[in-house]
Motif scaffolding. Structure first.
Motif, PDB file in Angstrom:
ATOM      1  N   ASP A 131     -24.277  60.512 105.619  1.00  0.00           N
ATOM      2  CA  ASP A 131     -25.187  61.412 104.910  1.00  0.00           C
ATOM      3  C   ASP A 131     -24.818  61.501 103.431  1.00  0.00           C
ATOM      4  O   ASP A 131     -23.758  61.060 103.002  1.00  0.00           O
ATOM      5  CB  ASP A 131     -25.256  62.791 105.590  1.00  0.00           C
ATOM      6  N   GLY A 132     -25.749  62.079 102.676  1.00  0.00           N
ATOM      7  CA  GLY A 132     -25.605  62.101 101.225  1.00  0.00           C
ATOM      8  C   GLY A 132     -24.336  62.780 100.735  1.00  0.00           C
ATOM      9  O   GLY A 132     -23.706  62.328  99.775  1.00  0.00           O
ATOM     10  N   LEU A 133     -23.960  63.866 101.400  1.00  0.00           N
ATOM     11  CA  LEU A 133     -22.763  64.579 100.945  1.00  0.00           C
ATOM     12  C   LEU A 133     -21.501  63.752 101.183  1.00  0.00           C
ATOM     13  O   LEU A 133     -20.574  63.756 100.376  1.00  0.00           O
ATOM     14  CB  LEU A 133     -22.647  65.936 101.647  1.00  0.00           C
ATOM     15  N   ALA A 134     -21.489  63.013 102.297  1.00  0.00           N
ATOM     16  CA  ALA A 134     -20.339  62.139 102.579  1.00  0.00           C
ATOM     17  C   ALA A 134     -20.284  61.009 101.546  1.00  0.00           C
ATOM     18  O   ALA A 134     -19.209  60.649 101.050  1.00  0.00           O
ATOM     19  CB  ALA A 134     -20.426  61.582 103.994  1.00  0.00           C
ATOM     20  N   VAL A 135     -21.454  60.475 101.214  1.00  0.00           N
ATOM     21  CA  VAL A 135     -21.518  59.430 100.186  1.00  0.00           C
ATOM     22  C   VAL A 135     -20.947  59.976  98.876  1.00  0.00           C
ATOM     23  O   VAL A 135     -20.122  59.341  98.216  1.00  0.00           O
ATOM     24  CB  VAL A 135     -22.986  58.965  99.959  1.00  0.00           C
ATOM     25  N   LEU A 136     -21.379  61.191  98.551  1.00  0.00           N
ATOM     26  CA  LEU A 136     -20.971  61.805  97.295  1.00  0.00           C
ATOM     27  C   LEU A 136     -19.453  62.026  97.240  1.00  0.00           C
ATOM     28  O   LEU A 136     -18.809  61.718  96.235  1.00  0.00           O
ATOM     29  CB  LEU A 136     -21.719  63.137  97.162  1.00  0.00           C
ATOM     30  N   ARG A 137     -18.897  62.544  98.314  1.00  0.00           N
ATOM     31  CA  ARG A 137     -17.440  62.793  98.325  1.00  0.00           C
ATOM     32  C   ARG A 137     -16.667  61.487  98.154  1.00  0.00           C
ATOM     33  O   ARG A 137     -15.688  61.432  97.419  1.00  0.00           O
ATOM     34  CB  ARG A 137     -17.028  63.481  99.631  1.00  0.00           C
ATOM     35  N   ARG A 138     -17.114  60.465  98.854  1.00  0.00           N
ATOM     36  CA  ARG A 138     -16.397  59.183  98.745  1.00  0.00           C
ATOM     37  C   ARG A 138     -16.570  58.555  97.368  1.00  0.00           C
ATOM     38  O   ARG A 138     -15.645  57.960  96.828  1.00  0.00           O
ATOM     39  CB  ARG A 138     -16.874  58.211  99.824  1.00  0.00           C
ATOM     40  N   LEU A 139     -17.771  58.727  96.823  1.00  0.00           N
ATOM     41  CA  LEU A 139     -18.015  58.208  95.478  1.00  0.00           C
ATOM     42  C   LEU A 139     -17.118  58.932  94.481  1.00  0.00           C
ATOM     43  O   LEU A 139     -16.485  58.309  93.618  1.00  0.00           O
ATOM     44  CB  LEU A 139     -19.487  58.418  95.102  1.00  0.00           C
ATOM     45  N   ARG A 140     -17.051  60.267  94.604  1.00  0.00           N
ATOM     46  CA  ARG A 140     -16.293  61.074  93.644  1.00  0.00           C
ATOM     47  C   ARG A 140     -14.784  60.791  93.665  1.00  0.00           C
ATOM     48  O   ARG A 140     -14.085  61.054  92.703  1.00  0.00           O
ATOM     49  CB  ARG A 140     -16.538  62.566  93.882  1.00  0.00           C
ATOM     50  N   ALA A 141     -14.321  60.261  94.789  1.00  0.00           N
ATOM     51  CA  ALA A 141     -12.905  59.912  94.861  1.00  0.00           C
ATOM     52  C   ALA A 141     -12.612  58.765  93.889  1.00  0.00           C
ATOM     53  O   ALA A 141     -11.471  58.549  93.494  1.00  0.00           O
ATOM     54  CB  ALA A 141     -12.544  59.510  96.292  1.00  0.00           C
ATOM     55  N   GLN A 142     -13.646  58.050  93.490  1.00  0.00           N
ATOM     56  CA  GLN A 142     -13.443  56.893  92.615  1.00  0.00           C
ATOM     57  C   GLN A 142     -14.206  56.902  91.306  1.00  0.00           C
ATOM     58  O   GLN A 142     -13.773  56.313  90.342  1.00  0.00           O
ATOM     59  CB  GLN A 142     -13.816  55.607  93.365  1.00  0.00           C
ATOM     60  N   LYS A 143     -15.382  57.533  91.315  1.00  0.00           N
ATOM     61  CA  LYS A 143     -16.257  57.399  90.137  1.00  0.00           C
ATOM     62  C   LYS A 143     -16.951  58.687  89.740  1.00  0.00           C
ATOM     63  O   LYS A 143     -17.216  59.537  90.582  1.00  0.00           O
ATOM     64  CB  LYS A 143     -17.352  56.361  90.439  1.00  0.00           C
ATOM     65  N   ARG A 144     -17.278  58.782  88.437  1.00  0.00           N
ATOM     66  CA  ARG A 144     -17.913  59.976  87.886  1.00  0.00           C
ATOM     67  C   ARG A 144     -19.409  59.775  87.616  1.00  0.00           C
ATOM     68  O   ARG A 144     -20.015  60.569  86.904  1.00  0.00           O
ATOM     69  CB  ARG A 144     -17.253  60.372  86.563  1.00  0.00           C
ATOM     70  N   THR A 145     -20.003  58.699  88.145  1.00  0.00           N
ATOM     71  CA  THR A 145     -21.435  58.474  87.903  1.00  0.00           C
ATOM     72  C   THR A 145     -22.235  59.757  88.170  1.00  0.00           C
ATOM     73  O   THR A 145     -22.069  60.363  89.220  1.00  0.00           O
ATOM     74  CB  THR A 145     -21.959  57.376  88.867  1.00  0.00           C
ATOM     75  N   PRO A 146     -23.100  60.176  87.219  1.00  0.00           N
ATOM     76  CA  PRO A 146     -23.891  61.389  87.463  1.00  0.00           C
ATOM     77  C   PRO A 146     -24.772  61.250  88.703  1.00  0.00           C
ATOM     78  O   PRO A 146     -25.345  60.180  88.937  1.00  0.00           O
ATOM     79  CB  PRO A 146     -24.760  61.507  86.206  1.00  0.00           C
TER      80      PRO A 146
END
Ligand code: CA
Length: 223
Positions: free
Chosen positions: A58-73
Motif C-alpha cells: 500500500d501507499g503508506l508502506a511505499v512511502l516509508r520505504r522510500l523515505r528510508a532512502q530518498k526525499r523525493t516530494p
C-alpha cells in the motif's frame, strides 16, 4: 520535470497522466505499490503522486520505504479524508495530501506548489520560538519538556506552526483541521485552541499562541 504516478485505478491514472503531460511534465506510471517503489528508488523523479490504496504494497508502506532512502516530494492521494489519515500520511513522510474526489485544477496547483518548494523547506521539524515540532515522529517539545498531543491537537498545532506569523480565522482552521465549512459554530475551534494552549503554552512563561480579537489566532514568538 519528471513525475511518477502510482495509482492502480487505470482511468484515474490515465486521466492524471494526460493532464500532467499537457502541462509539459514527463510522466511515468506504475499500477501497484511494488512497481511504484521500484521506479521511485531506481529513477530520479521531481515528484511522486502516490495513491494510498494499492495492490501488492500500500501507499503508506511505499512511502516509508522510500523515505528510508530518498526525499523525493510525495503528494499522497486517498479516498478518505480524516484528520487521522492526514496525520498518518504526514507521519509517513508525505509532503502534501489530497483526498479523492478532487478537482484537477487543485491537483495541478498542489503539484506546482510542491515543485516550487525548495528541498530544505520540506524539513520534517518545524520550530516556533523554543518549540520544536517533529512532523515525522509526531513529537513536540518546548526546551527540554516533551509535550503529548492527541492527533487532532497535533493537526491544529501543525497548521498554526506552518503558517506562523499569519492570522488564521476560525473558519479557515475549521476547514483545514476538521474538513468542515461552517461559519455559525466556530466554538469548536475555540475549545480546541484552549486545550492546545493548556499543553503548549500554559506551563511556560513565553506564550506562542495568541488570540487576535475579532479575527482568529496566530502562532509566533513575540518579544
Ligand atoms: Ca487505489
Amino acid at each position: 520535470m519528471r513525475i511518477l504516478i502510482v495509482e492502480d485505478e487505470l482511468k484515474m491514472a490515465s486521466y492524471l497522466r494526460k493532464g500532467l503531460m499537457e502541462a509539459s511534465f514527463r510522466v511515468d506510471t506504475a499500477f501497484d505499490g511494488k512497481e511504484g517503489l521500484f521506479l521511485a528508488l531506481q529513477e530520479d523523479y521531481d515528484l511522486i503522486v502516490l495513491d494510498v490504496m494499492l495492490p501488492e504494497l500500500d501507499g503508506l508502506a511505499v512511502l516509508r520505504r522510500l523515505r528510508a532512502q530518498k526525499r523525493t516530494p510525495v503528494l499522497l492521494l486517498t479516498a478518505r479524508d480524516t484528520v487521522e489519515d492526514k496525520v498518518v500520511g504526514l507521519e509517513s513522510g508525505a509532503d502534501d495530501y489530497l483526498a479523492k474526489p478532487f478537482a484537477y485544477a487543485e491537483f495541478l496547483a498542489r503539484i506546482r506548489a510542491l515543485l516550487r518548494r525548495p528541498l530544505q523547506s520540506v524539513d520534517t521539524v518545524l520550530a516556533v520560538g523554543d518549540m520544536e515540532i517533529d512532523l515525522l515522529r509526531r513529537r513536540v517539545r518546548r526546551g527540554a519538556a516533551r509535550i503529548e498531543l492527541t492527533a487532532q491537537e497535533f493537526a491544529l498545532l501543525k497548521l498554526l506552526a506552518e503558517r506562523q506569523g499569519e492570522v488564521l480565522t476560525r473558519a479557515f482552521v475549521t476547514s483545514q483541521v476538521w474538513d468542515m465549512n461552517f461559519d455559525s459554530d466556530t466554538n469548536v475551534v475555540d475549545v480546541a485552541i484552549k486545550r492546545l494552549r493548556a499543553k503548549i503554552d500554559n506551563p511556560f512563561e513565553k506564550k506562542l499562541l495568541h488570540t487576535v480579537r475579532g479575527m482568529g489566532y496566530v502562532m509566533e514568538e513575540r518579544a
